[in-house]
Design an enzyme around this catalytic site. Sequence first.
Site, PDB file in Angstrom:
ATOM      1  N   GLU A  72      44.226 -13.768   9.113  1.00 27.48           N
ATOM      2  CA  GLU A  72      44.359 -13.203  10.448  1.00 27.48           C
ATOM      3  C   GLU A  72      44.158 -14.270  11.520  1.00 27.48           C
ATOM      4  O   GLU A  72      43.415 -15.234  11.324  1.00 27.48           O
ATOM      5  CB  GLU A  72      43.338 -12.076  10.629  1.00 27.48           C
ATOM      6  CG  GLU A  72      43.580 -10.981   9.615  1.00 27.48           C
ATOM      7  CD  GLU A  72      42.700  -9.765   9.781  1.00 27.48           C
ATOM      8  OE1 GLU A  72      41.988  -9.666  10.799  1.00 27.48           O
ATOM      9  OE2 GLU A  72      42.742  -8.921   8.881  1.00 27.48           O
ATOM     10  N   CYS A  96      28.135 -14.355   4.007  1.00 30.76           N
ATOM     11  CA  CYS A  96      27.190 -13.929   5.048  1.00 30.76           C
ATOM     12  C   CYS A  96      27.224 -12.401   5.116  1.00 30.76           C
ATOM     13  O   CYS A  96      28.302 -11.795   5.155  1.00 30.76           O
ATOM     14  CB  CYS A  96      27.544 -14.548   6.400  1.00 30.76           C
ATOM     15  SG  CYS A  96      27.584 -16.334   6.319  1.00 30.76           S
ATOM     16  N   CYS A  99      29.212 -10.269   7.948  1.00 31.45           N
ATOM     17  CA  CYS A  99      30.573 -10.684   8.286  1.00 31.45           C
ATOM     18  C   CYS A  99      31.587 -10.022   7.348  1.00 31.45           C
ATOM     19  O   CYS A  99      31.446 -10.094   6.126  1.00 31.45           O
ATOM     20  CB  CYS A  99      30.664 -12.209   8.172  1.00 31.45           C
ATOM     21  SG  CYS A  99      32.347 -12.854   8.246  1.00 31.45           S
ATOM     22  N   ASN A 269      29.199  -7.528  16.007  1.00 32.91           N
ATOM     23  CA  ASN A 269      30.323  -6.588  15.905  1.00 32.91           C
ATOM     24  C   ASN A 269      30.196  -5.793  14.621  1.00 32.91           C
ATOM     25  O   ASN A 269      29.760  -6.324  13.600  1.00 32.91           O
ATOM     26  CB  ASN A 269      31.641  -7.370  15.924  1.00 32.91           C
ATOM     27  CG  ASN A 269      31.865  -8.018  17.277  1.00 32.91           C
ATOM     28  OD1 ASN A 269      31.806  -7.361  18.308  1.00 32.91           O
ATOM     29  ND2 ASN A 269      32.080  -9.325  17.291  1.00 32.91           N
TER      30      ASN A 269
HETATM   31  N1  SAH Z   1      32.820 -19.660   8.836  1.00 32.39           N
HETATM   32  C1  SAH Z   1      32.592 -20.158  10.131  1.00 32.39           C
HETATM   33  C2  SAH Z   1      33.663 -19.752  11.124  1.00 32.39           C
HETATM   34  C3  SAH Z   1      34.172 -18.340  11.070  1.00 32.39           C
HETATM   35  S1  SAH Z   1      33.077 -17.067  11.541  1.00 32.39           S
HETATM   36  C4  SAH Z   1      31.222 -19.761  10.626  1.00 32.39           C
HETATM   37  O1  SAH Z   1      30.581 -18.930   9.988  1.00 32.39           O
HETATM   38  O2  SAH Z   1      30.778 -20.339  11.613  1.00 32.39           O
HETATM   39  C5  SAH Z   1      33.068 -17.214  13.332  1.00 32.39           C
HETATM   40  C6  SAH Z   1      31.784 -16.720  13.982  1.00 32.39           C
HETATM   41  O3  SAH Z   1      31.674 -15.296  13.897  1.00 32.39           O
HETATM   42  C7  SAH Z   1      30.526 -17.273  13.328  1.00 32.39           C
HETATM   43  O4  SAH Z   1      29.588 -17.686  14.281  1.00 32.39           O
HETATM   44  C8  SAH Z   1      30.011 -16.054  12.595  1.00 32.39           C
HETATM   45  O5  SAH Z   1      28.648 -16.165  12.310  1.00 32.39           O
HETATM   46  C9  SAH Z   1      30.348 -14.959  13.553  1.00 32.39           C
HETATM   47  N2  SAH Z   1      30.286 -13.613  12.974  1.00 32.39           N
HETATM   48  C10 SAH Z   1      30.491 -13.254  11.695  1.00 32.39           C
HETATM   49  N3  SAH Z   1      30.336 -11.913  11.565  1.00 32.39           N
HETATM   50  C11 SAH Z   1      30.030 -11.432  12.785  1.00 32.39           C
HETATM   51  C12 SAH Z   1      29.791 -10.126  13.297  1.00 32.39           C
HETATM   52  N4  SAH Z   1      29.839  -9.041  12.518  1.00 32.39           N
HETATM   53  N5  SAH Z   1      29.521  -9.994  14.611  1.00 32.39           N
HETATM   54  C13 SAH Z   1      29.490 -11.081  15.423  1.00 32.39           C
HETATM   55  N6  SAH Z   1      29.727 -12.332  14.990  1.00 32.39           N
HETATM   56  C14 SAH Z   1      29.996 -12.513  13.693  1.00 32.39           C
HETATM   57 FE1  SF4 Z   2      29.864 -16.605   6.850  1.00 28.24          FE
HETATM   58 FE2  SF4 Z   2      31.934 -15.099   7.645  1.00 28.24          FE
HETATM   59 FE3  SF4 Z   2      31.706 -17.639   8.521  1.00 28.24          FE
HETATM   60 FE4  SF4 Z   2      32.331 -17.129   5.966  1.00 28.24          FE
HETATM   61  S1  SF4 Z   2      33.569 -16.599   7.751  1.00 28.24           S
HETATM   62  S2  SF4 Z   2      30.820 -18.587   6.664  1.00 28.24           S
HETATM   63  S3  SF4 Z   2      31.129 -15.300   5.519  1.00 28.24           S
HETATM   64  S4  SF4 Z   2      30.323 -15.914   8.942  1.00 28.24           S
END
Ligand code: SAH
Ligand code: SF4
Length: 331
Positions: A72, A96, A99, A269
């Site tokens: 996406e 994570c 996420c 989120n």
């Molecule tokens: N993998 C990388 C980049 C993609 S995620 C990373 O983790 O940094 C992009 C951002 O969205 C990251 O800061 C992540 O922690 C955040 N993120 C993931 N799930 C989320 C959620 N449910 N609500 C808000 N931010 C979120």
């Molecule tokens: Fe963690 Fe999601 Fe970023 Fe992957 S995309 S490292 S699972 S926050």
Amino acid sequence: MSDEPRYRVNQVWRGLWEQDLDLRAITTIPKALREKLSTELAPSVVALEDVQSDLGATRKWVFQMADGATVETVLMTYDDRVTVCISTQAGCAMGCTFCATGQAGFTRQLNVGEVLEQVFFAARAAAPRRLSNVVFMGMGEPLANFPVTVEVVRRLHEYRGLSARHLTVSTVGVAPAIERLALLGLPLTLAVSLHAANDETRNELVPLNRRYPLERLRQACEKWNDTTKRRLSFEWALIDGVNDTEQAMDELSDYARPLHAHVNLIPLNPTPGYLVMGSSTQTVKDFRDGLIERGINTTVRNTRGRSIDAACGQLANVTNAKRRAVQLRAR
Ligand code: SAH
Ligand code: SF4
């Protein structure tokens, strides 16, 4: 195009990189050549879905690649900039808990073409506005697809003229990769997804913390600062009762201050596999004010695209009601 004169190659190059044109729309080259090239250079991503929110200011595409894997991409238009959020992996192996991408697991790495085409596609959709910012914050962990991320940054800098203020790579905190990246001297801003500044909580939220705990991450961040002389930022998704307390504020400011890091707060989120709530709007404000009082440069990221599952952490190749069908990772 090896049998074509050099100026033709330049015309195609300019059309693609500078004018954001589709091959068929590069009218400086003959029609027959346009047709031939569009057949030979078939796009490596095809849009399966195209959804919008915020009155069209946020747009999300689900792209399918040749082997059927999907990713996406989100385009966000603001008054002063146009930003695309791109994916570097189909899924993510980092797991994570909060996420949606992490909840759905890892499919595969993307190649350079598949990542760059997300940028081209978004740039064409943004016209007549010029795409100004690229953030590596979509699906996947950019530093776990290191060579591809590096090559994409290089090309976006070299051919589109984007520099550190316009290119942001977000990482979950792969410490040795941050150090390797620092040595390359690329023009980019690094954002580290911190979310907790004590190991116990961070182990729960970000499983990679068990491998690279906060002290190891701190060393990598120091090396980043010393080598690149650029300011880091920390991302912090505010989760009700988990990392939005007075204690969390103290821990975060103690961690961020010596590193001169900027903090970007993200209201959590909703995702299907994590039932804890995001902090209330008031708590987000109080947390921001508390950090500022503690001398930390802090901003709050807006929650663009929530209604189409395009906001941070919601990307899982599904949209709204369909989201329930996502296979959650077995734990
Ligand atoms: N993998 C990388 C980049 C993609 S995620 C990373 O983790 O940094 C992009 C951002 O969205 C990251 O800061 C992540 O922690 C955040 N993120 C993931 N799930 C989320 C959620 N449910 N609500 C808000 N931010 C979120
Ligand atoms: Fe963690 Fe999601 Fe970023 Fe992957 S995309 S490292 S699972 S926050």
